[in-house]
Motif scaffolding. Structure first.
Motif, PDB file in Angstrom:
ATOM      1  N   ASP A 124       6.702  -2.677   1.627  1.00  0.00           N
ATOM      2  CA  ASP A 124       6.097  -1.353   1.457  1.00  0.00           C
ATOM      3  C   ASP A 124       5.932  -0.996  -0.015  1.00  0.00           C
ATOM      4  O   ASP A 124       4.929  -0.390  -0.410  1.00  0.00           O
ATOM      5  CB  ASP A 124       6.949  -0.288   2.156  1.00  0.00           C
ATOM      6  CG  ASP A 124       6.801  -0.333   3.669  1.00  0.00           C
ATOM      7  OD1 ASP A 124       5.837  -0.955   4.145  1.00  0.00           O
ATOM      8  OD2 ASP A 124       7.659   0.233   4.365  1.00  0.00           O
ATOM      9  N   MET A 125       6.906  -1.360  -0.853  1.00  0.00           N
ATOM     10  CA  MET A 125       6.814  -1.059  -2.278  1.00  0.00           C
ATOM     11  C   MET A 125       5.669  -1.827  -2.926  1.00  0.00           C
ATOM     12  O   MET A 125       4.959  -1.306  -3.790  1.00  0.00           O
ATOM     13  CB  MET A 125       8.147  -1.369  -2.976  1.00  0.00           C
ATOM     14  CG  MET A 125       9.269  -0.413  -2.594  1.00  0.00           C
ATOM     15  SD  MET A 125      10.865  -0.844  -3.324  1.00  0.00           S
ATOM     16  CE  MET A 125      10.568  -0.410  -5.046  1.00  0.00           C
ATOM     17  N   VAL A 126       5.468  -3.071  -2.509  1.00  0.00           N
ATOM     18  CA  VAL A 126       4.365  -3.863  -3.048  1.00  0.00           C
ATOM     19  C   VAL A 126       3.030  -3.360  -2.506  1.00  0.00           C
ATOM     20  O   VAL A 126       2.059  -3.197  -3.242  1.00  0.00           O
ATOM     21  CB  VAL A 126       4.564  -5.357  -2.704  1.00  0.00           C
ATOM     22  CG1 VAL A 126       3.305  -6.167  -3.060  1.00  0.00           C
ATOM     23  CG2 VAL A 126       5.769  -5.918  -3.445  1.00  0.00           C
ATOM     24  N   ARG A 127       2.996  -3.080  -1.226  1.00  0.00           N
ATOM     25  CA  ARG A 127       1.745  -2.635  -0.588  1.00  0.00           C
ATOM     26  C   ARG A 127       1.252  -1.309  -1.157  1.00  0.00           C
ATOM     27  O   ARG A 127       0.049  -1.105  -1.322  1.00  0.00           O
ATOM     28  CB  ARG A 127       1.972  -2.508   0.923  1.00  0.00           C
ATOM     29  CG  ARG A 127       0.762  -2.113   1.733  1.00  0.00           C
ATOM     30  CD  ARG A 127       1.098  -2.073   3.215  1.00  0.00           C
ATOM     31  NE  ARG A 127       2.237  -1.199   3.472  1.00  0.00           N
ATOM     32  CZ  ARG A 127       2.167   0.121   3.555  1.00  0.00           C
ATOM     33  NH1 ARG A 127       1.007   0.725   3.396  1.00  0.00           N
ATOM     34  NH2 ARG A 127       3.247   0.838   3.811  1.00  0.00           N
ATOM     35  N   THR A 128       2.179  -0.391  -1.475  1.00  0.00           N
ATOM     36  CA  THR A 128       1.791   0.924  -1.984  1.00  0.00           C
ATOM     37  C   THR A 128       1.649   0.962  -3.496  1.00  0.00           C
ATOM     38  O   THR A 128       1.251   1.987  -4.051  1.00  0.00           O
ATOM     39  CB  THR A 128       2.829   1.981  -1.562  1.00  0.00           C
ATOM     40  OG1 THR A 128       4.117   1.640  -2.105  1.00  0.00           O
ATOM     41  CG2 THR A 128       2.926   2.079  -0.049  1.00  0.00           C
ATOM     42  N   GLY A 129       1.990  -0.141  -4.182  1.00  0.00           N
ATOM     43  CA  GLY A 129       1.845  -0.178  -5.625  1.00  0.00           C
ATOM     44  C   GLY A 129       3.047   0.283  -6.406  1.00  0.00           C
ATOM     45  O   GLY A 129       3.008   0.348  -7.637  1.00  0.00           O
ATOM     46  N   GLU A 136       4.687  -4.471  -8.364  1.00  0.00           N
ATOM     47  CA  GLU A 136       3.575  -5.414  -8.267  1.00  0.00           C
ATOM     48  C   GLU A 136       3.964  -6.668  -7.503  1.00  0.00           C
ATOM     49  O   GLU A 136       3.145  -7.251  -6.783  1.00  0.00           O
ATOM     50  CB  GLU A 136       3.072  -5.786  -9.666  1.00  0.00           C
ATOM     51  CG  GLU A 136       1.793  -6.601  -9.610  1.00  0.00           C
ATOM     52  CD  GLU A 136       1.099  -6.694 -10.956  1.00  0.00           C
ATOM     53  OE1 GLU A 136      -0.077  -7.089 -10.968  1.00  0.00           O
ATOM     54  OE2 GLU A 136       1.733  -6.379 -11.982  1.00  0.00           O
ATOM     55  N   LEU A 137       5.219  -7.097  -7.652  1.00  0.00           N
ATOM     56  CA  LEU A 137       5.717  -8.260  -6.932  1.00  0.00           C
ATOM     57  C   LEU A 137       6.972  -7.868  -6.158  1.00  0.00           C
ATOM     58  O   LEU A 137       7.651  -6.894  -6.496  1.00  0.00           O
ATOM     59  CB  LEU A 137       6.049  -9.405  -7.899  1.00  0.00           C
ATOM     60  CG  LEU A 137       4.894 -10.008  -8.697  1.00  0.00           C
ATOM     61  CD1 LEU A 137       5.440 -11.086  -9.638  1.00  0.00           C
ATOM     62  CD2 LEU A 137       3.838 -10.592  -7.767  1.00  0.00           C
ATOM     63  N   GLY A 138       7.285  -8.642  -5.143  1.00  0.00           N
ATOM     64  CA  GLY A 138       8.498  -8.392  -4.376  1.00  0.00           C
ATOM     65  C   GLY A 138       9.171  -9.700  -4.023  1.00  0.00           C
ATOM     66  O   GLY A 138       8.496 -10.696  -3.732  1.00  0.00           O
ATOM     67  N   LEU A 139      10.504  -9.709  -4.064  1.00  0.00           N
ATOM     68  CA  LEU A 139      11.281 -10.892  -3.707  1.00  0.00           C
ATOM     69  C   LEU A 139      12.150 -10.523  -2.519  1.00  0.00           C
ATOM     70  O   LEU A 139      12.933  -9.564  -2.586  1.00  0.00           O
ATOM     71  CB  LEU A 139      12.139 -11.346  -4.887  1.00  0.00           C
ATOM     72  CG  LEU A 139      12.929 -12.642  -4.721  1.00  0.00           C
ATOM     73  CD1 LEU A 139      11.979 -13.822  -4.462  1.00  0.00           C
ATOM     74  CD2 LEU A 139      13.770 -12.923  -5.962  1.00  0.00           C
ATOM     75  N   LEU A 140      12.017 -11.268  -1.433  1.00  0.00           N
ATOM     76  CA  LEU A 140      12.711 -10.876  -0.207  1.00  0.00           C
ATOM     77  C   LEU A 140      13.205 -12.085   0.572  1.00  0.00           C
ATOM     78  O   LEU A 140      12.818 -13.223   0.318  1.00  0.00           O
ATOM     79  CB  LEU A 140      11.785 -10.022   0.669  1.00  0.00           C
ATOM     80  CG  LEU A 140      10.430 -10.615   1.077  1.00  0.00           C
ATOM     81  CD1 LEU A 140      10.563 -11.573   2.250  1.00  0.00           C
ATOM     82  CD2 LEU A 140       9.445  -9.510   1.430  1.00  0.00           C
ATOM     83  N   ALA A 141      14.081 -11.786   1.543  1.00  0.00           N
ATOM     84  CA  ALA A 141      14.579 -12.778   2.486  1.00  0.00           C
ATOM     85  C   ALA A 141      14.301 -12.262   3.889  1.00  0.00           C
ATOM     86  O   ALA A 141      14.470 -11.076   4.166  1.00  0.00           O
ATOM     87  CB  ALA A 141      16.076 -13.004   2.291  1.00  0.00           C
ATOM     88  N   SER A 142      13.863 -13.145   4.772  1.00  0.00           N
ATOM     89  CA  SER A 142      13.558 -12.725   6.137  1.00  0.00           C
ATOM     90  C   SER A 142      13.938 -13.839   7.109  1.00  0.00           C
ATOM     91  O   SER A 142      14.067 -15.011   6.723  1.00  0.00           O
ATOM     92  CB  SER A 142      12.069 -12.390   6.283  1.00  0.00           C
ATOM     93  OG  SER A 142      11.275 -13.527   6.005  1.00  0.00           O
ATOM     94  N   ALA A 143      14.117 -13.450   8.372  1.00  0.00           N
ATOM     95  CA  ALA A 143      14.518 -14.420   9.392  1.00  0.00           C
ATOM     96  C   ALA A 143      13.388 -15.382   9.746  1.00  0.00           C
ATOM     97  O   ALA A 143      13.608 -16.388  10.406  1.00  0.00           O
ATOM     98  CB  ALA A 143      15.002 -13.694  10.635  1.00  0.00           C
ATOM     99  N   SER A 200       2.983 -10.336  -3.123  1.00  0.00           N
ATOM    100  CA  SER A 200       2.160  -9.501  -3.996  1.00  0.00           C
ATOM    101  C   SER A 200       1.074  -8.862  -3.145  1.00  0.00           C
ATOM    102  O   SER A 200       0.871  -9.235  -1.981  1.00  0.00           O
ATOM    103  CB  SER A 200       1.526 -10.324  -5.114  1.00  0.00           C
ATOM    104  OG  SER A 200       0.516 -11.184  -4.592  1.00  0.00           O
ATOM    105  N   ARG A 201       0.365  -7.896  -3.722  1.00  0.00           N
ATOM    106  CA  ARG A 201      -0.770  -7.304  -3.011  1.00  0.00           C
ATOM    107  C   ARG A 201      -1.899  -8.327  -2.954  1.00  0.00           C
ATOM    108  O   ARG A 201      -2.012  -9.207  -3.803  1.00  0.00           O
ATOM    109  CB  ARG A 201      -1.248  -6.043  -3.735  1.00  0.00           C
ATOM    110  CG  ARG A 201      -0.225  -4.924  -3.750  1.00  0.00           C
ATOM    111  CD  ARG A 201      -0.753  -3.699  -4.476  1.00  0.00           C
ATOM    112  NE  ARG A 201      -1.803  -3.034  -3.711  1.00  0.00           N
ATOM    113  CZ  ARG A 201      -2.444  -1.950  -4.128  1.00  0.00           C
ATOM    114  NH1 ARG A 201      -2.155  -1.427  -5.321  1.00  0.00           N
ATOM    115  NH2 ARG A 201      -3.372  -1.385  -3.391  1.00  0.00           N
TER     116      ARG A 201
END
Length: 299
Positions: free
Chosen positions: A135-140, A143-150, A272-273
């Protein structure tokens, strides 16, 4: 419309009021108030309800947040594009990151990025779940996001750059009966006191799944502050399931780290967007493409 007025408006939104925004921007509160009034005149509507010292967003104010972020981001991208001619000598890159990935691989990525572009600062924005990062990347907001997902992140909302996987490990205090071992079976967590994260995190989803499978344990502590995990473990409060990004720092602090069998992993990704990104973000992505999820170099 002055882009600076939009930056002031967003600062008030992000910092929760005029006083804090003025402090963060290093401007006087009267100057900030004048800038917001000028913006309101340009738009022909109030953006805040001013109740005493409080500033509450109007409906128009809420509607402006998204376009304002996009306008400010576009301006920063334009500035960064000009600065790219000078080999990224200055600038700023906002990266949203989940706590465990802020340990690794973010540390290694920023170190490599800073070595190549020392004039560009990296601002790390805290996010506790993969949804928050997206959401933070999508809304601006970043600019980049680092995440972990299942599982792999859908590219419907953001562009994804896979960085590999991290397995779950168990942190135990040095005086634990488990401290002399290198592995532990997930079923052996039955009857133990666990320190867990909040709902929505990968580590919490993992231990909740164990409970559904019949592994009965006691929740000794639940924390949103990931920095509290190691002190709680070392203090003997309980043991903690985390990703292996914690392995080195936990060992240095005196905790023992055991691989949990059977191995269960999370996918690590940089997002990223869609569309163009700033030269700084492009350089960061290129560096990430050559680095594994544990911070090690890849071929």
């Amino acid at each position: 419309m002055d882009i600076r007025h939009l930056e002031y408006f967003l600062a008030i939104v992000d910092h929760g009021g005029f006083n804090r925004a003025a402090t963060a921007l290093y401007v006087s509160q009267p100057s900030l108030s004048q800038a917001v009034r000028a913006l309101e005149r340009d738009l022909g509507t109030d953006l805040f309800h001013r109740i005493g010292r409080r500033a509450i967003l109007t409906e128009a104010g809420h509607a402006l947040i998204g376009p304002a972020r996009e306008a400010v981001r576009s301006l920063r991208t334009a500035r960064s594009s000009v600065e790219a001619v000078h080999e990224l000598r200055t600038g700023r890159l906002d990266v949203a990151c989940m706590p465990s990935q802020a340990v690794e691989p973010l540390t290694t990525l920023i170190r490599a990025f800073s070595e190549r572009h020392p004039g560009v600062s990296v601002a790390i924005r805290a996010a506790f779940t993969s949804r928050e990062v997206i959401d933070m990347v999508r809304t601006g907001a970043a600019e980049l996001g680092l995440l972990a997902s299942a599982g792999p992140v859908s590219e419907k909302e953001v562009a994804r750059y896979d960085l590999g996987r991290q397995r779950f490990v168990l942190l135990v205090p040095p005086d634990s009966p488990l401290s002399g071992r290198t592995t532990v079976n997930s079923e052996e967590l039955a009857g133990r006191r666990l320190i867990v994260g909040q709902l929505g995190t990968g580590m919490r989803a993992y231990v909740d799944a164990l409970r559904e499978q019949g592994v009965a344990f006691t929740v000794a502590a639940e924390t949103e502050h990931r920095v509290a995990l190691l002190p709680l473990v070392l203090g003997g409060v309980g043991v903690a399931v985390v990703t292996e990004s914690w392995r080195d720092i936990a060992r240095q602090a005196g905790a023992h780290v055991l691989d949990i069998e059977p191995a269960t992993t999370l996918d690590i990704a940089l997002v990223s967007r869609h569309g163009s990104v700033s030269p700084a973000a492009t350089a960061f992505v290129r560096i990430a493409a050559g680095t594994g999820a544990d911070g090690s170099a890849t071929d």
